[in-house]
Write a protein that holds these residues in place. Structure first.
Motif, PDB file in Angstrom:
ATOM      1  N   CYS A 104      93.381  57.049   0.520  1.00  0.00           N
ATOM      2  CA  CYS A 104      92.711  56.967  -0.759  1.00  0.00           C
ATOM      3  C   CYS A 104      92.578  55.515  -1.178  1.00  0.00           C
ATOM      4  O   CYS A 104      93.573  54.798  -1.268  1.00  0.00           O
ATOM      5  N   MET A 105      91.357  55.083  -1.424  1.00  0.00           N
ATOM      6  CA  MET A 105      91.106  53.734  -1.923  1.00  0.00           C
ATOM      7  C   MET A 105      90.507  53.862  -3.312  1.00  0.00           C
ATOM      8  O   MET A 105      89.567  54.626  -3.513  1.00  0.00           O
ATOM      9  N   ALA A 106      91.044  53.123  -4.244  1.00  0.00           N
ATOM     10  CA  ALA A 106      90.617  53.276  -5.634  1.00  0.00           C
ATOM     11  C   ALA A 106      90.430  51.932  -6.318  1.00  0.00           C
ATOM     12  O   ALA A 106      90.956  50.906  -5.888  1.00  0.00           O
ATOM     13  N   TRP A 107      89.657  51.984  -7.398  1.00  0.00           N
ATOM     14  CA  TRP A 107      89.506  50.849  -8.297  1.00  0.00           C
ATOM     15  C   TRP A 107      90.099  51.214  -9.644  1.00  0.00           C
ATOM     16  O   TRP A 107      89.806  52.277 -10.184  1.00  0.00           O
ATOM     17  N   PHE A 108      90.902  50.323 -10.143  1.00  0.00           N
ATOM     18  CA  PHE A 108      91.452  50.419 -11.492  1.00  0.00           C
ATOM     19  C   PHE A 108      90.990  49.203 -12.280  1.00  0.00           C
ATOM     20  O   PHE A 108      90.596  48.199 -11.707  1.00  0.00           O
ATOM     21  N   ARG A 109      91.043  49.288 -13.588  1.00  0.00           N
ATOM     22  CA  ARG A 109      90.713  48.127 -14.409  1.00  0.00           C
ATOM     23  C   ARG A 109      91.667  48.055 -15.590  1.00  0.00           C
ATOM     24  O   ARG A 109      92.221  49.064 -16.030  1.00  0.00           O
ATOM     25  N   GLN A 110      91.811  46.823 -16.079  1.00  0.00           N
ATOM     26  CA  GLN A 110      92.684  46.617 -17.221  1.00  0.00           C
ATOM     27  C   GLN A 110      92.091  45.564 -18.132  1.00  0.00           C
ATOM     28  O   GLN A 110      91.850  44.426 -17.722  1.00  0.00           O
ATOM     29  N   THR A 154      88.789  58.021   2.068  1.00  0.00           N
ATOM     30  CA  THR A 154      88.117  57.419   3.214  1.00  0.00           C
ATOM     31  C   THR A 154      88.129  58.371   4.405  1.00  0.00           C
ATOM     32  O   THR A 154      89.101  59.097   4.646  1.00  0.00           O
ATOM     33  N   GLY A 155      87.032  58.367   5.138  1.00  0.00           N
ATOM     34  CA  GLY A 155      86.917  59.264   6.277  1.00  0.00           C
ATOM     35  C   GLY A 155      86.410  60.633   5.892  1.00  0.00           C
ATOM     36  O   GLY A 155      85.766  61.302   6.701  1.00  0.00           O
ATOM     37  N   ARG A 156      86.670  61.049   4.669  1.00  0.00           N
ATOM     38  CA  ARG A 156      86.182  62.347   4.199  1.00  0.00           C
ATOM     39  C   ARG A 156      84.987  62.178   3.273  1.00  0.00           C
ATOM     40  O   ARG A 156      84.167  63.077   3.142  1.00  0.00           O
ATOM     41  N   GLY A 157      84.948  61.036   2.597  1.00  0.00           N
ATOM     42  CA  GLY A 157      83.805  60.755   1.732  1.00  0.00           C
ATOM     43  C   GLY A 157      83.886  61.341   0.343  1.00  0.00           C
ATOM     44  O   GLY A 157      82.979  61.157  -0.464  1.00  0.00           O
ATOM     45  N   SER A 158      84.955  62.037   0.015  1.00  0.00           N
ATOM     46  CA  SER A 158      85.086  62.587  -1.330  1.00  0.00           C
ATOM     47  C   SER A 158      85.253  61.449  -2.324  1.00  0.00           C
ATOM     48  O   SER A 158      86.011  60.518  -2.079  1.00  0.00           O
ATOM     49  N   THR A 159      84.547  61.546  -3.437  1.00  0.00           N
ATOM     50  CA  THR A 159      84.610  60.493  -4.448  1.00  0.00           C
ATOM     51  C   THR A 159      85.027  61.064  -5.795  1.00  0.00           C
ATOM     52  O   THR A 159      84.799  62.240  -6.090  1.00  0.00           O
ATOM     53  N   TYR A 160      85.614  60.199  -6.607  1.00  0.00           N
ATOM     54  CA  TYR A 160      86.133  60.589  -7.911  1.00  0.00           C
ATOM     55  C   TYR A 160      85.807  59.476  -8.894  1.00  0.00           C
ATOM     56  O   TYR A 160      85.878  58.298  -8.547  1.00  0.00           O
ATOM     57  N   ALA A 205      96.372  54.375  -1.431  1.00  0.00           N
ATOM     58  CA  ALA A 205      97.378  55.432  -1.451  1.00  0.00           C
ATOM     59  C   ALA A 205      97.162  56.324  -0.234  1.00  0.00           C
ATOM     60  O   ALA A 205      96.068  56.385   0.302  1.00  0.00           O
ATOM     61  N   PRO A 206      98.190  57.026   0.203  1.00  0.00           N
ATOM     62  CA  PRO A 206      98.023  57.920   1.349  1.00  0.00           C
ATOM     63  C   PRO A 206      97.013  59.034   1.097  1.00  0.00           C
ATOM     64  O   PRO A 206      96.293  59.447   1.994  1.00  0.00           O
ATOM     65  N   MET A 207      96.970  59.537  -0.127  1.00  0.00           N
ATOM     66  CA  MET A 207      96.068  60.638  -0.441  1.00  0.00           C
ATOM     67  C   MET A 207      95.534  60.487  -1.859  1.00  0.00           C
ATOM     68  O   MET A 207      96.169  59.888  -2.713  1.00  0.00           O
TER      69      MET A 207
END
Length: 124
Positions: A33-39, A53-59, A99-101
């Motif tokens: 899991c690759m994510a963007w956070f902001r503060q 990544t690899g699955r293409g699911s987005t949130y 993250a791993p997932m």
């Protein structure tokens, strides 16, 4: 463990666009899991978008749906965040995290690698 580095921040006027890139290195699994956070100043860090990544699911966070797009380039080991129709409230330090997932993707606790951040400033 994955190491991540952000790039692509800057200043833009409201309505403009920016693209952030997260480059990753280190041990990788078939999917993580690759994510963007902001503060923003004096505010809590919040999840903006994530991709499995690899699955293409987005949130996406509700505040950016329809304006931001997260994508991956497996050949380059990068994840990008295309930000369109930017608003002043999008300003802040943007962090890439791994993250791993993507379970409860917007919770910071699940991420074990963080970048140093890149600044995004949107002026009205």
């Amino acid at each position: 463990r994955v190491q991540v580095v952000e790039s692509g921040g800057g200043s833009v006027q409201a309505g403009g666009s920016l693209t952030l890139t997260c480059s990753s290195s280190g041990r990788r699994y078939s999917s993580n899991c690759m994510a963007w956070f902001r503060q923003a100043p004096e505010k809590e860090r919040e999840g903006v978008a994530a991709i499995s990544t690899g699955r293409g699911s987005t949130y996406y966070a509700d505040s950016v749906k329809g304006r931001f797009t997260i994508s991956e380039d497996n050949a380059k080991n990068t994840v990008s965040l295309q930000m369109d129709s930017l608003k002043p409230e999008d300003s802040g330090m943007y962090y890439c995290a791994s993250a791993p997932m993507c379970v409860q993707w917007s919770r910071m606790a699940g991420y074990d690698s963080w970048g140093q951040g890149t600044q995004v400033t949107v002026s009205s």
